[in-house]
Design an enzyme around this catalytic site. Structure first.
Site, PDB file in Angstrom:
ATOM      1  N   ARG A  75       0.829  -1.210   0.000  1.00  0.00           N
ATOM      2  CA  ARG A  75       0.000   0.000   0.000  1.00  0.00           C
ATOM      3  C   ARG A  75       0.866   1.263   0.000  1.00  0.00           C
ATOM      4  O   ARG A  75       0.589   2.216  -0.725  1.00  0.00           O
ATOM      5  CB  ARG A  75      -0.939  -0.020   1.207  1.00  0.00           C
ATOM      6  N   HIS A 124      -7.857   6.918  11.992  1.00  0.00           N
ATOM      7  CA  HIS A 124      -7.240   5.579  12.017  1.00  0.00           C
ATOM      8  C   HIS A 124      -5.721   5.632  11.927  1.00  0.00           C
ATOM      9  O   HIS A 124      -5.090   4.697  11.433  1.00  0.00           O
ATOM     10  CB  HIS A 124      -7.828   4.709  10.891  1.00  0.00           C
ATOM     11  N   CYS A 132       6.483  -0.407  18.928  1.00  0.00           N
ATOM     12  CA  CYS A 132       6.617  -1.755  19.494  1.00  0.00           C
ATOM     13  C   CYS A 132       5.244  -2.370  19.781  1.00  0.00           C
ATOM     14  O   CYS A 132       4.394  -1.735  20.403  1.00  0.00           O
ATOM     15  CB  CYS A 132       7.422  -1.662  20.788  1.00  0.00           C
ATOM     16  N   CYS A 157      13.843  -3.884  21.432  1.00  0.00           N
ATOM     17  CA  CYS A 157      13.659  -4.856  22.534  1.00  0.00           C
ATOM     18  C   CYS A 157      13.497  -6.282  22.017  1.00  0.00           C
ATOM     19  O   CYS A 157      13.402  -7.227  22.805  1.00  0.00           O
ATOM     20  CB  CYS A 157      12.447  -4.466  23.378  1.00  0.00           C
ATOM     21  N   THR A 195     -17.374   6.385   2.143  1.00  0.00           N
ATOM     22  CA  THR A 195     -17.188   5.381   3.205  1.00  0.00           C
ATOM     23  C   THR A 195     -18.403   4.464   3.253  1.00  0.00           C
ATOM     24  O   THR A 195     -19.538   4.920   3.052  1.00  0.00           O
ATOM     25  CB  THR A 195     -16.938   6.021   4.593  1.00  0.00           C
ATOM     26  N   ASN A 220     -21.744   8.864  -2.589  1.00  0.00           N
ATOM     27  CA  ASN A 220     -21.289   7.471  -2.688  1.00  0.00           C
ATOM     28  C   ASN A 220     -22.031   6.821  -3.854  1.00  0.00           C
ATOM     29  O   ASN A 220     -23.244   6.999  -3.972  1.00  0.00           O
ATOM     30  CB  ASN A 220     -21.618   6.734  -1.363  1.00  0.00           C
ATOM     31  N   GLU A 222     -22.710   3.806  -4.105  1.00  0.00           N
ATOM     32  CA  GLU A 222     -23.495   2.686  -3.554  1.00  0.00           C
ATOM     33  C   GLU A 222     -24.322   3.150  -2.360  1.00  0.00           C
ATOM     34  O   GLU A 222     -24.005   4.161  -1.734  1.00  0.00           O
ATOM     35  CB  GLU A 222     -22.552   1.577  -3.052  1.00  0.00           C
ATOM     36  N   ALA A 239     -16.997  10.747  -6.136  1.00  0.00           N
ATOM     37  CA  ALA A 239     -16.529  11.979  -5.492  1.00  0.00           C
ATOM     38  C   ALA A 239     -15.866  12.927  -6.498  1.00  0.00           C
ATOM     39  O   ALA A 239     -16.086  14.140  -6.459  1.00  0.00           O
ATOM     40  CB  ALA A 239     -15.546  11.630  -4.376  1.00  0.00           C
TER      41      ALA A 239
HETATM   42  C1  BJW Z   1     -16.841   5.800  -3.586  1.00  0.00           C
HETATM   43  C2  BJW Z   1     -16.147   5.839  -4.764  1.00  0.00           C
HETATM   44  C3  BJW Z   1     -16.046   7.077  -5.369  1.00  0.00           C
HETATM   45  C4  BJW Z   1     -16.100   3.825  -4.130  1.00  0.00           C
HETATM   46  N1  BJW Z   1     -16.591   8.140  -4.798  1.00  0.00           N
HETATM   47  N2  BJW Z   1     -17.380   6.864  -3.035  1.00  0.00           N
HETATM   48  C5  BJW Z   1     -18.000  -6.449  17.144  1.00  0.00           C
HETATM   49  C6  BJW Z   1     -16.823  -7.076  17.560  1.00  0.00           C
HETATM   50  C7  BJW Z   1     -15.613  -6.356  17.692  1.00  0.00           C
HETATM   51  C8  BJW Z   1     -15.565  -4.986  17.408  1.00  0.00           C
HETATM   52  C9  BJW Z   1     -16.745  -4.390  16.994  1.00  0.00           C
HETATM   53  C10 BJW Z   1     -17.925  -5.113  16.875  1.00  0.00           C
HETATM   54  N3  BJW Z   1     -18.897  -4.261  16.455  1.00  0.00           N
HETATM   55  C11 BJW Z   1     -18.331  -3.038  16.303  1.00  0.00           C
HETATM   56  C12 BJW Z   1     -17.035  -3.104  16.629  1.00  0.00           C
HETATM   57  C13 BJW Z   1     -16.066  -1.990  16.574  1.00  0.00           C
HETATM   58  C14 BJW Z   1     -15.248  -2.027  15.287  1.00  0.00           C
HETATM   59  C15 BJW Z   1     -16.186  -2.041  14.089  1.00  0.00           C
HETATM   60  O1  BJW Z   1     -16.753  -1.040  13.717  1.00  0.00           O
HETATM   61  N4  BJW Z   1     -16.354  -3.203  13.451  1.00  0.00           N
HETATM   62  C16 BJW Z   1     -17.341  -3.363  12.366  1.00  0.00           C
HETATM   63  C17 BJW Z   1     -16.629  -3.760  11.077  1.00  0.00           C
HETATM   64  C18 BJW Z   1     -18.345  -4.372  12.837  1.00  0.00           C
HETATM   65  N5  BJW Z   1     -14.440  -0.849  15.313  1.00  0.00           N
HETATM   66  C19 BJW Z   1     -13.253  -0.859  15.894  1.00  0.00           C
HETATM   67  O2  BJW Z   1     -12.768  -1.878  16.347  1.00  0.00           O
HETATM   68  C20 BJW Z   1     -12.559   0.468  16.029  1.00  0.00           C
HETATM   69  N6  BJW Z   1     -12.193   0.661  17.400  1.00  0.00           N
HETATM   70  C21 BJW Z   1     -13.135   0.815  18.341  1.00  0.00           C
HETATM   71  O3  BJW Z   1     -14.315   0.869  18.091  1.00  0.00           O
HETATM   72  O4  BJW Z   1     -12.648   0.869  19.628  1.00  0.00           O
HETATM   73  C22 BJW Z   1     -13.601   0.696  20.689  1.00  0.00           C
HETATM   74  C23 BJW Z   1     -14.099  -0.747  20.702  1.00  0.00           C
HETATM   75  C24 BJW Z   1     -13.186  -1.790  20.765  1.00  0.00           C
HETATM   76  C25 BJW Z   1     -13.625  -3.115  20.779  1.00  0.00           C
HETATM   77  C26 BJW Z   1     -14.980  -3.416  20.718  1.00  0.00           C
HETATM   78  C27 BJW Z   1     -15.903  -2.361  20.602  1.00  0.00           C
HETATM   79  C28 BJW Z   1     -15.454  -1.033  20.608  1.00  0.00           C
HETATM   80  C29 BJW Z   1     -11.282   0.491  15.187  1.00  0.00           C
HETATM   81  C30 BJW Z   1     -11.566   0.414  13.720  1.00  0.00           C
HETATM   82  C31 BJW Z   1     -10.247   0.311  12.942  1.00  0.00           C
HETATM   83  C32 BJW Z   1     -10.453   0.115  11.445  1.00  0.00           C
HETATM   84  N7  BJW Z   1      -9.196  -0.191  10.863  1.00  0.00           N
HETATM   85  C33 BJW Z   1      -9.087  -0.249   9.389  1.00  0.00           C
HETATM   86  C34 BJW Z   1      -7.609  -0.630   9.000  1.00  0.00           C
HETATM   87  C35 BJW Z   1      -6.575   0.330   9.597  1.00  0.00           C
HETATM   88  C36 BJW Z   1      -6.243   1.517   8.730  1.00  0.00           C
HETATM   89  C37 BJW Z   1      -5.649   1.131   7.364  1.00  0.00           C
HETATM   90  O5  BJW Z   1      -4.857   0.178   7.280  1.00  0.00           O
HETATM   91  O6  BJW Z   1      -5.977   1.788   6.368  1.00  0.00           O
HETATM   92  O7  BJW Z   1      -9.470   0.998   8.812  1.00  0.00           O
HETATM   93  S1  BJW Z   1     -10.230  -1.423   8.675  1.00  0.00           S
HETATM   94  C38 BJW Z   1     -10.634  -0.447   7.273  1.00  0.00           C
HETATM   95  O8  BJW Z   1     -12.045  -0.038   7.341  1.00  0.00           O
HETATM   96  C39 BJW Z   1      -9.803   0.846   7.408  1.00  0.00           C
HETATM   97  C40 BJW Z   1     -10.798   1.881   6.954  1.00  0.00           C
HETATM   98  O9  BJW Z   1     -10.407   3.150   7.427  1.00  0.00           O
HETATM   99  C41 BJW Z   1     -12.103   1.383   7.531  1.00  0.00           C
HETATM  100  C42 BJW Z   1     -13.330   1.940   6.883  1.00  0.00           C
HETATM  101  O10 BJW Z   1     -13.423   1.595   5.534  1.00  0.00           O
HETATM  102  P1  BJW Z   1     -14.021   2.651   4.484  1.00  0.00           P
HETATM  103  O11 BJW Z   1     -13.145   3.817   4.401  1.00  0.00           O
HETATM  104  O12 BJW Z   1     -15.441   2.899   4.777  1.00  0.00           O
HETATM  105  O13 BJW Z   1     -13.827   1.850   3.109  1.00  0.00           O
HETATM  106  P2  BJW Z   1     -14.776   0.728   2.439  1.00  0.00           P
HETATM  107  O14 BJW Z   1     -13.952  -0.043   1.495  1.00  0.00           O
HETATM  108  O15 BJW Z   1     -15.517  -0.033   3.461  1.00  0.00           O
HETATM  109  O16 BJW Z   1     -15.876   1.570   1.650  1.00  0.00           O
HETATM  110  C43 BJW Z   1     -15.547   2.363   0.530  1.00  0.00           C
HETATM  111  C44 BJW Z   1     -16.797   3.112   0.096  1.00  0.00           C
HETATM  112  O17 BJW Z   1     -16.440   4.009  -0.935  1.00  0.00           O
HETATM  113  C45 BJW Z   1     -17.901   2.212  -0.454  1.00  0.00           C
HETATM  114  O18 BJW Z   1     -19.129   2.546   0.173  1.00  0.00           O
HETATM  115  C46 BJW Z   1     -17.935   2.551  -1.946  1.00  0.00           C
HETATM  116  O19 BJW Z   1     -19.232   2.466  -2.502  1.00  0.00           O
HETATM  117  C47 BJW Z   1     -17.448   3.969  -1.918  1.00  0.00           C
HETATM  118  N8  BJW Z   1     -16.821   4.432  -3.160  1.00  0.00           N
HETATM  119  N9  BJW Z   1     -15.724   4.527  -5.074  1.00  0.00           N
HETATM  120  C48 BJW Z   1     -17.267   7.962  -3.620  1.00  0.00           C
HETATM  121  N10 BJW Z   1     -15.386   7.186  -6.559  1.00  0.00           N
HETATM  122 ZN    ZN Z   2       9.900  -2.853  22.044  1.00  0.00          ZN
END
Ligand code: BJW
Ligand code: ZN
Length: 253
Positions: A75, A124, A132, A157, A195, A220, A222, A239
């Site tokens: 990436r 994020h 670490c 470490c 998103t 979006n 979708e 977008a």
């Molecule tokens: C267009 C387009 C164009 C295309 N124009 N649009 C049950 C169990 C355990 C945890 C949970 C649970 N229920 C909820 C949780 C919490 C969890 C969560 O939400 N999970 C769900 C999936 C169920 N969240 C977390 O764990 C977060 N922490 C947290 O809540 O802490 C408190 C807590 C802890 C434990 C339990 C409960 C609470 C942390 C979330 C971290 C997400 N990390 C990632 C990877 C790291 C960053 C990286 O490497 O980049 O972040 S995952 C990935 O998803 C990344 C993204 O930032 C994130 C969101 O994705 P995004 O941006 O929405 O992308 P897509 O691909 O999903 O969508 C793209 C969209 O664009 C689509 O709609 C297309 O249609 C559109 N599109 N072309 C406009 N041209």
């Molecule tokens: Zn360390």
């Protein structure tokens, strides 16, 4: 959800946007797809090849750190050459017109900053540094080519290093989350772009604005869980095509 012809809908959004004094933006991976960035859950998405929990969870990282680092390496390499598209430039134009435009992003690709957006809240984390996995207290290190010479990279470490992004189940950076929640509580409009609205707590920001009775606009191609909520104005499109039309319209009013 508002159902109108595209032109009518665009004009309606232009009017609402032009009336806003303190709008904020929330972006996800789709904001960058027209710049060549892959999304997570789309047709070109990373989750089509790997399970989310294998690449983006602390458990996945401990199980196969090499795989996770290879993914981030791939990436990072892709992000080196990408350029902001017309939608990004439109946001910068809006920022210039308003004097300020806070953007809360889930993205780690750095494109908002590259385009010239000044006030970017990274929910994020980012891919600038690694630290670490066992939080031994050693300072974080810059993520550069050297780090990828022997995968997975190690801390002084002896433990594995991890990129300073937020993985599933991890808390978001406290300051960024507090600022994002504060912006949702004080803005007078939120524009949600590219998103899937599936990841909490980023997904809660428009709900806060909706609860305050203020405009929530979604761009979006979708449908998302936000689209069908009462009070949300959703425009189905890319977008890079929609944003220039909106900002051009606002500047002419
Ligand atoms: C267009 C387009 C164009 C295309 N124009 N649009 C049950 C169990 C355990 C945890 C949970 C649970 N229920 C909820 C949780 C919490 C969890 C969560 O939400 N999970 C769900 C999936 C169920 N969240 C977390 O764990 C977060 N922490 C947290 O809540 O802490 C408190 C807590 C802890 C434990 C339990 C409960 C609470 C942390 C979330 C971290 C997400 N990390 C990632 C990877 C790291 C960053 C990286 O490497 O980049 O972040 S995952 C990935 O998803 C990344 C993204 O930032 C994130 C969101 O994705 P995004 O941006 O929405 O992308 P897509 O691909 O999903 O969508 C793209 C969209 O664009 C689509 O709609 C297309 O249609 C559109 N599109 N072309 C406009 N041209
Ligand atoms: Zn360390």
């Amino acid at each position: 959800m508002t159902e109108l012809s595209s032109e009518k809908l665009i004009n309606e959004i232009i009017e609402i946007l032009a009336d806003a004094e303190a709008p904020i933006i929330s972006t996800g991976a789709g904001m960058s797809s027209e710049s060549g960035v892959r999304t997570f859950r789309g047709e070109d998405g990373y989750w089509r090849e790997h399970r989310a929990e294998d690449l983006a969870s602390p458990e996945g990282l401990r199980k196969d750190p090499e795989l996770v680092w290879e993914w981030y390496g791939e990436r990072l390499k892709a992000y080196e050459d990408i350029q902001p598209h017309a939608g990004y430039h439109a946001l910068v134009q809006l920022q210039d017109q308003l004097g300020k435009l806070p953007v809360v992003t889930q993205n780690v690709d750095g494109l908002l900053q590259k385009a010239g957006l000044i006030d970017v809240v990274e929910l994020h984390g980012n891919l600038k540094t690694a630290s670490c996995i066992n939080r031994c207290g050693a300072p974080s290190v810059p993520i550069n080519e050297e780090l990828f010479e022997h995968l997975p990279p190690h801390c002084s470490c002896g433990s594995i290093l991890r990129p300073d992004v937020v993985l599933f189940g991890e808390q978001l950076p406290e300051q960024a989350l507090r600022r994002a929640l504060n912006l949702a509580e004080t803005c007078d409009l939120i524009l949600v772009i590219g998103t899937s609205m599936l990841v909490y707590p980023a997904s809660s920001l428009p709900l806060i604005v909706l609860r305050r009775g203020l405009p929530v606009i979604e761009i979006n191609p979708e449908e998302t869980p936000l689209t069908s909520l009462a009070g949300v104005i959703s425009i189905h499109g890319a977008a890079g095509q929609i944003l220039p039309l909106l900002v051009e319209g606002v500047s002419l009013r």
